[in-house]
Scaffold this active site. Sequence first.
Site: not given
Length: 333
Positions: A124, A150, A154
């Site tokens: 991301s 989150y 990544k």
Amino acid sequence: MNILVTGGTGYIGSHVVVGLLKSSYNVTIVDSLINSKSSVLENIEKLAGKAPTFYQENLTNFSALEKIFKDNEFDLVIHFAGLKSVSESVEKPIMYYQQNLTGTINLLKCMQEFHVKKIIFSSSATVYGSGNAGECIENMPTGQGITNPYGKTKYMIEEILKDVCTSDPEFSAVALRYFNPVGNHESGLLGEDPNGIPNNLMPYIMKVASGKLEELSIYGNDYDTPDGTCRRDFIHVVDLANGHLAAIKALEAPGFKTYNLGTGTPTSVLEMVETFEKISGKPLPHKFVERRPGDLAEIWANPKKAENELGWKANLTIEDAIRDTLSFLENHQ
Ligand code: UD1
């Protein structure tokens, strides 16, 4: 070629699976269905004319995953499976680290055990962190100022993949850094329909357009941007899916590589709302509220590396994305 797709019934995964099946790859999906529905499988088959093999399993179940690897001969893995809500990750960090990191480590252990040495990872733009607002290029530093667990998963997974590539000179890993995926397959059969109140802009707009939520709150209109609202690089999910097919060839050379998947053009939140109103022909109730903590004023991709090395670039517009979103809504009323 046999491809394992983790999280293949999810929003992005399902679009990629359709593309892979249509390009004559054999696809096996492993998905827990925690955040997707098994009916997606029927729609994949309708669109691709061919069904993927499916296992309902969570990557945190190592022995089940090992058995799947034993029963199949995979050539490469495309790894989407993971939890993805920014706000939930702040509330439940352990759950996010457990699912996203343990799931990935189990996957890599199985890949090592069964000599599968190619992986494409669903990363991301969040890895660029808050220090890199504006236009993002792959060689910028990553990992600084990521505001939520989150996003950190990544970044951490990218680092793990880098280390695996260093340890094994035959291993190749490609991390695709997505900007803001929107839209869905033009048939309206695949798309994103989160349960409850969505965090992301487009799913929220969809709930307002379908009357399930009253109005959209636009977080901040006092940013230093042309209309005061945040600007993002909204990329059509079908373009994004094609980026994965293009990335398969980058796996031929070993080592760790990253590519931005974005359009290169930012669009403001207000422009998105106005375009939605224009295409749907109906007003979309909205109001301006306080800024949302952690939001960057603007961030968009420099997509040149993907264009130069993968021969990929985004072709669809936000108008296409909105049109396709409206046909998905019609199918899911
Ligand atoms: C977020 C995540 C990103 C993740 C992406 C998934 C961060 C900082 N951002 O990106 O990692 O990959 O979701 O698509 O970790 N907005 C509103 N009202 C709403 C919802 C959103 O005004 O109800 C605005 C936001 O303030 C933002 C823009 O719309 O300016 C886009 O928001 P969103 O869809 O949540 O994506 P990002 O925050 O860019």
